[in-house]
Design a protein around this motif. Structure first.
Motif, PDB file in Angstrom:
ATOM      1  N   ARG A   3       2.215 -15.041  -4.845  1.00 47.31           N
ATOM      2  CA  ARG A   3       1.195 -15.449  -3.877  1.00 47.31           C
ATOM      3  C   ARG A   3       0.292 -14.294  -3.461  1.00 47.31           C
ATOM      4  NH1 ARG A   3       3.230 -14.865   1.811  1.00 47.31           N
ATOM      5  NH2 ARG A   3       5.297 -13.997   1.625  1.00 47.31           N
ATOM      6  N   SER A   4      -0.774 -14.653  -2.767  1.00 45.75           N
ATOM      7  CA  SER A   4      -1.760 -13.668  -2.313  1.00 45.75           C
ATOM      8  C   SER A   4      -1.129 -12.665  -1.358  1.00 45.75           C
ATOM      9  CB  SER A   4      -2.909 -14.390  -1.601  1.00 45.75           C
ATOM     10  OG  SER A   4      -3.786 -13.458  -1.005  1.00 45.75           O
ATOM     11  N   LEU A   5      -1.625 -11.429  -1.415  1.00 51.87           N
ATOM     12  CA  LEU A   5      -1.184 -10.386  -0.494  1.00 51.87           C
ATOM     13  C   LEU A   5      -2.045 -10.335   0.759  1.00 51.87           C
ATOM     14  CD1 LEU A   5      -0.605  -7.469  -3.032  1.00 51.87           C
ATOM     15  CD2 LEU A   5       1.051  -9.136  -2.178  1.00 51.87           C
ATOM     16  N   THR A  53      -7.669  -3.301  -8.138  1.00 53.87           N
ATOM     17  CA  THR A  53      -7.796  -4.652  -8.676  1.00 53.87           C
ATOM     18  C   THR A  53      -6.432  -5.287  -8.862  1.00 53.87           C
ATOM     19  OG1 THR A  53      -7.802  -3.772 -10.922  1.00 53.87           O
ATOM     20  CG2 THR A  53      -9.957  -4.122  -9.878  1.00 53.87           C
ATOM     21  N   ARG A  54      -6.461  -6.625  -8.923  1.00 54.48           N
ATOM     22  CA  ARG A  54      -5.258  -7.389  -9.237  1.00 54.48           C
ATOM     23  C   ARG A  54      -5.581  -8.304 -10.406  1.00 54.48           C
ATOM     24  NH1 ARG A  54      -1.452 -11.219  -5.347  1.00 54.48           N
ATOM     25  NH2 ARG A  54      -0.088 -11.925  -7.033  1.00 54.48           N
ATOM     26  N   THR A  80       3.774  -3.970  -9.638  1.00 49.34           N
ATOM     27  CA  THR A  80       4.063  -5.337 -10.037  1.00 49.34           C
ATOM     28  C   THR A  80       4.436  -6.118  -8.785  1.00 49.34           C
ATOM     29  OG1 THR A  80       4.879  -4.606 -12.183  1.00 49.34           O
ATOM     30  CG2 THR A  80       5.513  -6.811 -11.475  1.00 49.34           C
ATOM     31  N   VAL A  81       3.806  -7.281  -8.591  1.00 51.16           N
ATOM     32  CA  VAL A  81       4.073  -8.133  -7.437  1.00 51.16           C
ATOM     33  C   VAL A  81       5.228  -9.061  -7.789  1.00 51.16           C
ATOM     34  CG1 VAL A  81       3.109  -9.798  -5.809  1.00 51.16           C
ATOM     35  CG2 VAL A  81       1.611  -8.064  -6.859  1.00 51.16           C
ATOM     36  N   VAL A  82       6.257  -9.087  -6.935  1.00 49.29           N
ATOM     37  CA  VAL A  82       7.448  -9.894  -7.167  1.00 49.29           C
ATOM     38  C   VAL A  82       7.690 -10.767  -5.943  1.00 49.29           C
ATOM     39  CG1 VAL A  82       9.937  -9.810  -7.584  1.00 49.29           C
ATOM     40  CG2 VAL A  82       8.445  -8.075  -8.605  1.00 49.29           C
ATOM     41  N   ASP A  83       7.933 -12.062  -6.165  1.00 49.99           N
ATOM     42  CA  ASP A  83       8.345 -12.953  -5.073  1.00 49.99           C
ATOM     43  C   ASP A  83       9.843 -12.814  -4.888  1.00 49.99           C
ATOM     44  OD1 ASP A  83       5.944 -14.230  -4.253  1.00 49.99           O
ATOM     45  OD2 ASP A  83       6.001 -15.501  -6.029  1.00 49.99           O
ATOM     46  N   ARG A  88       9.634 -13.509   0.872  1.00 45.54           N
ATOM     47  CA  ARG A  88       8.802 -12.329   1.077  1.00 45.54           C
ATOM     48  C   ARG A  88       8.313 -11.798  -0.262  1.00 45.54           C
ATOM     49  NH1 ARG A  88      11.490  -7.917   3.127  1.00 45.54           N
ATOM     50  NH2 ARG A  88      13.321  -8.654   2.012  1.00 45.54           N
ATOM     51  N   VAL A  89       7.405 -10.822  -0.203  1.00 45.07           N
ATOM     52  CA  VAL A  89       6.832 -10.213  -1.396  1.00 45.07           C
ATOM     53  C   VAL A  89       7.306  -8.772  -1.519  1.00 45.07           C
ATOM     54  CG1 VAL A  89       4.655  -9.433  -2.430  1.00 45.07           C
ATOM     55  CG2 VAL A  89       4.794 -11.688  -1.392  1.00 45.07           C
TER      56      VAL A  89
END
Length: 116
Positions: A3-5, A53-54, A80-83, A88-89
């Motif tokens: 999801r968005s940060l 950037t993402r 790296t974005v992890v759920d 939470r992120v």
């Protein structure tokens, strides 16, 4: 894609080297159409900014910060974005200084309103 940060507050799960970001540092993230930026402060960091950037779950950004001793430093980070299972992120980061020697890895996780 995670999801968005946008609007999330994240903090390191462990202290880095002395004089750098640590568990008392808070990052407030913003995101719009593939752009990512954040303000951060706390611990030995008086003020910091990151911008980049993402693409999917990959962040690529530069950061710059002012420390309590009056020095500045800058670097590059890929995250790296992890759920997380609890909703939470987490950001799993690989970073390197550009203004000085040093590189490493770190993890920052979303904090709840009580932890801000």
């Amino acid at each position: 894609m995670a999801r968005s940060l946008d609007g999330l507050v994240l903090a390191p799960v462990a202290d880095q080297a002395p004089g750098q970001v640590g568990t008392r540092t808070r990052f407030t993230y913003h995101e719009r159409e593939g752009e990512i930026w954040a303000e951060y402060a706390g611990g030995d960091v008086v003020r910091g900014r990151l911008v980049g950037t993402r693409e999917g779950d990959r962040l690529d950004f530069r950061y710059v910060q002012l420390k309590e001793d009056g020095t500045t430093s800058s670097g590059h980070c890929v995250s790296t974005v992890v759920d997380l299972p609890d909703g939470r992120v987490r950001l799993e980061e690989t970073w390197e200084w550009e203004s000085q020697q040093g590189s490493g890895t770190s993890v920052v996780e979303q904090v709840t309103a009580l932890e801000h």
